[in-house]
Design an enzyme around this catalytic site. Sequence first.
Site, PDB file in Angstrom:
ATOM      1  N   GLU A 420       0.812  -1.219   0.000  1.00 45.98           N
ATOM      2  CA  GLU A 420       0.000   0.000   0.000  1.00 45.98           C
ATOM      3  C   GLU A 420       0.846   1.270   0.000  1.00 45.98           C
ATOM      4  OE1 GLU A 420      -3.147   0.334  -0.403  1.00 45.98           O
ATOM      5  OE2 GLU A 420      -4.220  -1.394   0.405  1.00 45.98           O
ATOM      6  N   GLU A 490      -4.092 -10.506  -0.115  1.00 42.07           N
ATOM      7  CA  GLU A 490      -4.912 -10.426   1.096  1.00 42.07           C
ATOM      8  C   GLU A 490      -6.346 -10.739   0.696  1.00 42.07           C
ATOM      9  OE1 GLU A 490      -4.526  -6.630   3.176  1.00 42.07           O
ATOM     10  OE2 GLU A 490      -2.367  -6.634   2.843  1.00 42.07           O
TER      11      GLU A 490
HETATM   12  C1  IPT Z   1      -5.173  -3.697   3.796  1.00 48.60           C
HETATM   13  C2  IPT Z   1      -3.758  -3.587   4.267  1.00 48.60           C
HETATM   14  O1  IPT Z   1      -2.865  -3.966   3.273  1.00 48.60           O
HETATM   15  C3  IPT Z   1      -3.481  -4.384   5.474  1.00 48.60           C
HETATM   16  O2  IPT Z   1      -2.258  -3.962   6.011  1.00 48.60           O
HETATM   17  C4  IPT Z   1      -4.569  -4.245   6.460  1.00 48.60           C
HETATM   18  O3  IPT Z   1      -4.669  -2.907   6.833  1.00 48.60           O
HETATM   19  C5  IPT Z   1      -5.847  -4.656   5.837  1.00 48.60           C
HETATM   20  O4  IPT Z   1      -6.128  -3.855   4.767  1.00 48.60           O
HETATM   21  C6  IPT Z   1      -7.009  -4.517   6.787  1.00 48.60           C
HETATM   22  O5  IPT Z   1      -6.840  -5.110   8.005  1.00 48.60           O
HETATM   23  S1  IPT Z   1      -5.509  -2.178   2.987  1.00 48.60           S
HETATM   24  C7  IPT Z   1      -7.231  -1.957   2.961  1.00 48.60           C
HETATM   25  C8  IPT Z   1      -7.541  -0.501   2.888  1.00 48.60           C
HETATM   26  C9  IPT Z   1      -7.822  -2.660   1.783  1.00 48.60           C
END
Ligand code: IPT
Length: 958
Positions: A420, A490
């Site tokens: 990010e 993710e």
């Molecule tokens: C995404 C991040 O990459 C991760 O670090 C964590 O924050 C996760 O979300 C949520 O727990 S970014 C999100 C704005 C899609």
Amino acid sequence: MTSRTTPTPSVDYVEDVSPGSGALPPRAWYASSDATSLSLNGDWRFRLSPTADAEDDSFAAEGYDAGDWAEVVVPGHWVLQGDGAFGAPIYTNTLYPFPVDPPRVPTENPTGDHLRVFDLPAEWPADGSAVIRFDGVESCARVWLNGTDIGEFKGSRLPHEFAVGHLLKAKGNVLAVRVHQWSAGSYLEDQDQWWLPGIFRDVTLLHRPAGSVLDFFVHASYDHVTGAGTLRVDSDVDGRVTVPGLDIDVATGEPVTVRVEPWTAETPRLYDGVLVTEGERVPLRIGFRTVVLEDGLIKVNGKAILFKGVNRHEWHPEKGRSLDLQTMREDVLLMKRHNLNAVRTSHYPPHPAFLDLCDEYGLWVIDECDLETHGFVEQAWRDNPVDDDRWTPALLDRAARMVERDKNHPSVVMWSLGNEAGTGRGLTAMAEWIHGRDGSRLVHYEGDWNCRDTDVYSRMYADHTEVERIGQNLDGGTHKRRGLPFIQCEYGHAMGNGPGGIADYQRIFEAYERLQGGFIWEWIDHGITHPELGYAYGGDFGEELHDGNFVCDGLIFPDRTPSPGLVEYKKVIEPVRIDGDAADGTVRITNAYDFADLSALAFEWAYQVDGETVEAGALSVPALAPGESAEVKLPPPPANSTGGETQWTVRALLAEATAWGPKDHVIAWAQLPVSGRTSPTVAASTAPVPGERLITLGPAAFDARTGALRSVGGVDVSGLRLDVWRAPTDNDDGASWQDDTRWGVLWRKNGLHRMRHRLDAVEFGDDALTVRTRVAPAAWEVGLRTVYRWTSDGTRLKLTVSVAPEGDWKVPLPRLGIRFGLAEADGVKWFGGGPGEAYPDTRSASVLGRWESSVDELQTPYVRPQENGARADVRWAELGGLRIEGDPEFWFSARRWTTEHLDEAQHLTDLTPGDTVWVNLDHGQHGIGSQSCGPGPLPQYFLRAEPTEFSFVFSRIG
Ligand code: IPT
């Protein structure tokens, strides 16, 4: 008048975009066999100042008296020590907890001076040189040894070494380290986690004998066509490499090719070797494997792999990101035992020992650089450091420190530029440097959907439909992207109850070649042990900006107990598929590993009648190769087992103990129904008998005025009525940036948490007592016409609930069923899904059987309390002297507090048991989904308001 004479120390380096000065070039991290070293971990003297320049550097001088300073343990974070005397942790997800004005940081910049005096051990060699290594310091440090300033550095989760041989003395060495919480580096470290300053990884003094190893690069590839491995160890200092198990004895830099067993995450074959230079011996653990991008796929040793992964932050509830080896090993063992095969080291390189464990036990690793600039999204990425050339040296320094440190790990198959951070020239520079330095691995970065710099198309939280379209190559994108494999770096946001829908993702991943799996967000809840709150999360330390419990979104609780999400994931990704048609007496076994055959597994069958095993035995299954299937004959069903509900349960177990799991550890299982259940019947043969205060019907008594149930067979029952409310889960509530279908929010808006029950009629019939009601919230036209029809055969009591929605229902229901209170209940037995909780889209791991639990053990301790603990497919349950049978099966939960109380609670310590056990028998539950950061439940898991009827039969037991 006195004037200030002490010059203000220069702290310009703190806000300098450069990575630092004085440190040695990065190199491989290794433990020498013979060079002496001295751990400087332990108690250090500590002084905290409110600003970077509050104190001069006189403390670094020899002879400084720090006798009145406090102490902290190194490695550690000072905010987690000193019982609050040293400030407190801050949690923000994406927002910088300081004004965004790069590279400037606030004047209020907690600064910890650390002091350690040490003697060299008697055996410390007089010759050679020495380096001091810091494995991790957040976020910026300046270091002095014996009064000499040896440099300063940033890059919190990366190693930094300094040459110190010329400064060392036998006794009384003074190591002084000034650590600033905020620095220019903080702009590059905006990961979603606690901000935790301190020297949080090891500090080590390493003797460097003359002629010792400097840096080396183990190249160990595998040719899957010939079965040969090629080894070449490039070393800055010439020497020899021996691998006794392979009869290898070659000079550094010289390739050698021999037959080997390859390394994979499933078969982590490592060969022990030694690199010997004139002055040192370094043990090597060599894994031969080849990672390539070929035919648009990530292939290892010639085969496309499927990631069944998780994002791992380093976390310990007391020590923050200071992890000891045992905790790291526990993570790896838990992952292996739950069928995971991959880790993304979100969002920084982990302690190096973690990667040794991944090599040893077998996990594919995406090693991610310590880089995130997420907070710049608030200003449309303006001034983003990754798109500003002044910062590029710092970015390249970070890339090099990661790659050089970790390049000798076979487990690392991809380098990730960070998380990010938007897009920009700095990222391109990092990718170019990494590709040039290490052509043997792929480069990952999610932030660039055009895949300009990357070898894989990676996304986060894409919904099922989009992932399927990507699998079908219908997603378009740049020419380059269309030729790349896809992963979800993710997905499945494990915050609180959930994630839901991961079985549906897995089916899609497995259906399309281009989809190479994903990584659940995330491994562990970052709760902090707290005396009053149990586990603290964002806001619990009075932070002015924070993101609450968004920091508790892991598959394991802070104490590393697996949450139901991990149990579900284990089932969803099991590497053996067991299915088939039990009616014809066969079962199909499919090997879903990418590399391993099934020879390590033993198979078992069990035959169950009404959830109880009547016979069990071994099932002989051939050692199928990856991808192969076989039909295996089951034995004839046991003779004495007619009647009742029957099923086969087939399980795959470890045949012998492995490095990570005991013999008989369950890897995969399936249940195959044979004959179905007969629904309970109650002949309505008794008439209700009205009395002055009570109406009786068979074993039951009702309030004469309201028709409310009072007792069954002498067991008091209170408050029995329709219930549609559940304490919204984090995934119900959704993330603040999603506003169209956040069910938890819409439910509350629609008043589903404040439904009122209007009594319309209490009717006596010859064989039934009927209570007519309308259940509806104030202010809205929607309602549920609800009729309770009670009948009895004299000993058993049957309730049939009919629900007819009225008005224009725009939202699904959280749950639909009845709830009631029992004065005394503790032990619970049931025949249904267990042992753990399940919801419509998190029910893969629910095993049909006979289970027992206490009411307390039925609760799942989500760090922020919320709906939890439902058991699926319950045929019958017994508690508090009652047996309840469902027609059809129901969702069962029981707790010592009401749903309203659960809904209000912010921490587990807010939940105090009352006198009543509240029981919910649900005909339906709404799905869970992943909306705390991703998509909500799929439509097939919605609990829609529609005409419904369901029954329960109550009887007295015991
Ligand atoms: C995404 C991040 O990459 C991760 O670090 C964590 O924050 C996760 O979300 C949520 O727990 S970014 C999100 C704005 C899609």
